[in-house]
Write a protein that holds these residues in place. Structure first.
Motif, PDB file in Angstrom:
ATOM      1  N   SER A 176       0.825  -1.202   0.000  1.00 40.63           N
ATOM      2  CA  SER A 176       0.000   0.000   0.000  1.00 40.63           C
ATOM      3  C   SER A 176       0.863   1.259   0.000  1.00 40.63           C
ATOM      4  O   SER A 176       0.556   2.250  -0.669  1.00 40.63           O
ATOM      5  N   ALA A 177       1.967   1.220   0.748  1.00 45.55           N
ATOM      6  CA  ALA A 177       2.871   2.371   0.789  1.00 45.55           C
ATOM      7  C   ALA A 177       3.496   2.628  -0.568  1.00 45.55           C
ATOM      8  O   ALA A 177       3.646   3.776  -0.997  1.00 45.55           O
ATOM      9  N   ALA A 178       3.879   1.558  -1.258  1.00 43.03           N
ATOM     10  CA  ALA A 178       4.487   1.709  -2.582  1.00 43.03           C
ATOM     11  C   ALA A 178       3.491   2.300  -3.573  1.00 43.03           C
ATOM     12  O   ALA A 178       3.851   3.140  -4.406  1.00 43.03           O
ATOM     13  N   GLY A 236       2.409   6.458  -4.066  1.00 47.48           N
ATOM     14  CA  GLY A 236       3.007   7.451  -4.947  1.00 47.48           C
ATOM     15  C   GLY A 236       2.674   7.261  -6.400  1.00 47.48           C
ATOM     16  O   GLY A 236       3.312   7.874  -7.265  1.00 47.48           O
ATOM     17  N   ALA A 237       1.695   6.422  -6.706  1.00 46.40           N
ATOM     18  CA  ALA A 237       1.376   6.079  -8.098  1.00 46.40           C
ATOM     19  C   ALA A 237      -0.047   6.503  -8.460  1.00 46.40           C
ATOM     20  O   ALA A 237      -0.881   6.767  -7.594  1.00 46.40           O
ATOM     21  N   ALA A 238      -0.293   6.569  -9.753  1.00 46.81           N
ATOM     22  CA  ALA A 238      -1.623   6.879 -10.270  1.00 46.81           C
ATOM     23  C   ALA A 238      -1.815   6.145 -11.589  1.00 46.81           C
ATOM     24  O   ALA A 238      -0.862   5.612 -12.171  1.00 46.81           O
ATOM     25  N   ILE A 239      -3.057   6.110 -12.038  1.00 46.26           N
ATOM     26  CA  ILE A 239      -3.411   5.461 -13.300  1.00 46.26           C
ATOM     27  C   ILE A 239      -4.117   6.479 -14.186  1.00 46.26           C
ATOM     28  O   ILE A 239      -5.015   7.194 -13.720  1.00 46.26           O
ATOM     29  N   ASP A 266     -10.991   0.880  -7.234  1.00 44.00           N
ATOM     30  CA  ASP A 266     -11.116   0.039  -6.035  1.00 44.00           C
ATOM     31  C   ASP A 266      -9.767  -0.462  -5.534  1.00 44.00           C
ATOM     32  O   ASP A 266      -9.664  -0.956  -4.417  1.00 44.00           O
ATOM     33  N   TRP A 267      -8.726  -0.359  -6.362  1.00 42.95           N
ATOM     34  CA  TRP A 267      -7.385  -0.735  -5.901  1.00 42.95           C
ATOM     35  C   TRP A 267      -6.847   0.257  -4.876  1.00 42.95           C
ATOM     36  O   TRP A 267      -5.826   0.007  -4.242  1.00 42.95           O
ATOM     37  N   GLY A 268      -7.518   1.398  -4.754  1.00 39.74           N
ATOM     38  CA  GLY A 268      -7.036   2.412  -3.828  1.00 39.74           C
ATOM     39  C   GLY A 268      -5.976   3.306  -4.437  1.00 39.74           C
ATOM     40  O   GLY A 268      -5.260   4.019  -3.725  1.00 39.74           O
ATOM     41  N   ILE A 269      -5.871   3.293  -5.756  1.00 37.31           N
ATOM     42  CA  ILE A 269      -4.899   4.096  -6.491  1.00 37.31           C
ATOM     43  C   ILE A 269      -5.665   5.170  -7.267  1.00 37.31           C
ATOM     44  O   ILE A 269      -6.680   4.868  -7.904  1.00 37.31           O
ATOM     45  N   SER A 280     -17.731  10.039 -11.375  1.00 39.64           N
ATOM     46  CA  SER A 280     -17.055  11.175 -10.776  1.00 39.64           C
ATOM     47  C   SER A 280     -16.705  10.986  -9.308  1.00 39.64           C
ATOM     48  O   SER A 280     -15.754  11.576  -8.820  1.00 39.64           O
ATOM     49  N   ALA A 281     -17.458  10.145  -8.591  1.00 42.86           N
ATOM     50  CA  ALA A 281     -17.183   9.953  -7.169  1.00 42.86           C
ATOM     51  C   ALA A 281     -15.858   9.237  -6.944  1.00 42.86           C
ATOM     52  O   ALA A 281     -15.161   9.501  -5.972  1.00 42.86           O
ATOM     53  N   LYS A 282     -15.501   8.330  -7.835  1.00 41.62           N
ATOM     54  CA  LYS A 282     -14.293   7.523  -7.657  1.00 41.62           C
ATOM     55  C   LYS A 282     -13.153   7.940  -8.568  1.00 41.62           C
ATOM     56  O   LYS A 282     -11.993   7.690  -8.264  1.00 41.62           O
ATOM     57  N   VAL A 283     -13.481   8.541  -9.685  1.00 39.59           N
ATOM     58  CA  VAL A 283     -12.498   8.778 -10.735  1.00 39.59           C
ATOM     59  C   VAL A 283     -12.462  10.262 -11.089  1.00 39.59           C
ATOM     60  O   VAL A 283     -13.503  10.897 -11.239  1.00 39.59           O
ATOM     61  N   GLN A 284     -11.266  10.808 -11.217  1.00 41.90           N
ATOM     62  CA  GLN A 284     -11.131  12.176 -11.706  1.00 41.90           C
ATOM     63  C   GLN A 284     -11.323  12.167 -13.213  1.00 41.90           C
ATOM     64  O   GLN A 284     -10.598  11.482 -13.936  1.00 41.90           O
TER      65      GLN A 284
END
Length: 291
Positions: A11-13, A16-19, A39-42, A61-65
């Motif tokens: 989770s810590a690794a 710092g990441a995004a999709i 749902d991966w928390g990323i 919009s609630a989960k995704v930019q």
């Protein structure tokens, strides 16, 4: 590592990441996949070209930019928008995906771990990428893992790469974007690394053909035929492009052009678009809207 692994270290690794996912005329399954990724928390940034054609935006919009473009600005511009949004939010690593890619968390973690290890060794890293496996080939002529070093979908960029290499070349619009960026990165002394333990299932082309005993994906769209031919000619003139790649891709046009005509969904348009692509490629003009 199990795809459900949510240990503190993992989770810590991922923190710092995004999709970033680029979409154009997405189906319901493509939109549902965005929520699965979130749902991966990323953090997930969805750049949607021609947003007016897409339903279900409110549910995302609630989960995704969501970055909404009123018209199709092309893959390169959309990638720049998405990567910029992720980097501005503080991400160090950004995974790039097409709408039809279905990555696993195992694949994501393998790319992330490799990128982090390379940077920990003090090496300048532009990006890491998985092997792409074409679902059509898997269903037809067998398991086909492409050996091309990089493809836009599945590539994980680093902040160092983004800052030192710069944005994608937007006039390319859709084809050759990844190759140009990676060659530019290498010319500036950064590494681009293929992670063979990371595999991404993906749809390459609209269908596949068997050419001299080898499976080859192919596009049927006359618009794609224009950009592939024109962009190959454009890139062949760039000094930072590998001479081996340049000669190889130019040679491939000898069989690609007739293949495109045979496989085209509209042969007369493909013939016209290829003629325009050659003229624009040689003349270095930018016809943004092929017919």
């Amino acid at each position: 590592m199990n795809s459900e692994d949510h240990t503190p270290d993992a989770s810590a690794a991922r923190a710092g990441a995004a999709i970033v996912v680029v979409l154009y005329h997405p189906g319901d399954d493509d939109l549902a996949n965005l929520s699965k990724l979130a749902d991966w928390g990323i953090p997930v940034v969805a750049v949607i070209n021609a947003i007016g054609n897409v339903g279900g935006r409110a549910a995302l919009s609630a989960k995704v930019q969501v970055v909404a473009n009123p018209r199709n600005l092309g893959l390169a511009r959309a990638l720049n928008q998405g990567i910029g949004a992720a980097m501005n939010a503080g991400s160090r690593y950004v995974l790039l995906l097409d709408q039809d890619s279905r990555p696993t968390l195992d694949m994501f973690d393998a790319l992330l771990a490799t990128a982090a290890q390379i940077e920990a060794e003090g090496r300048a890293l532009a990006c890491v990428a998985p092997l792409l496996r074409d679902r059509k080939a898997m269903a037809g002529t067998g398991d086909h893992a492409g050996d091309a070093s990089f493809a836009t979908s599945g590539t994980m960029l680093t902040r160092v790469g983004w800052e030192r290499v710069g944005p994608m070349w937007e006039p390319l619009f859709i084809d050759g974007i990844d190759h140009e960026w990676c060659f530019r990165a290498r010319a500036r002394g950064l590494e681009t690394v293929l992670v063979r333990d990371a595999v991404l299932e993906h749809d390459m082309g609209d269908e596949g053909i068997n050419l001299l005993g080898r499976y080859r994906p192919i596009h049927r769209s006359p618009v794609r035929h224009y950009f592939i031919v024109r962009n190959t000619l454009w890139l062949a003139r760039e000094q930072h492009i590998s001479p081996r790649w340049r000669l190889g891709e130019l040679a491939k046009l000898a069989y690609r052009v007739p293949s495109y005509v045979l496989a085209s969904s509209d042969r007369s348009r493909t013939i016209g678009n290829i003629a325009a692509a050659i003229a624009d490629g040689v003349g270095r003009t930018n016809r943004r809207q092929p017919v």
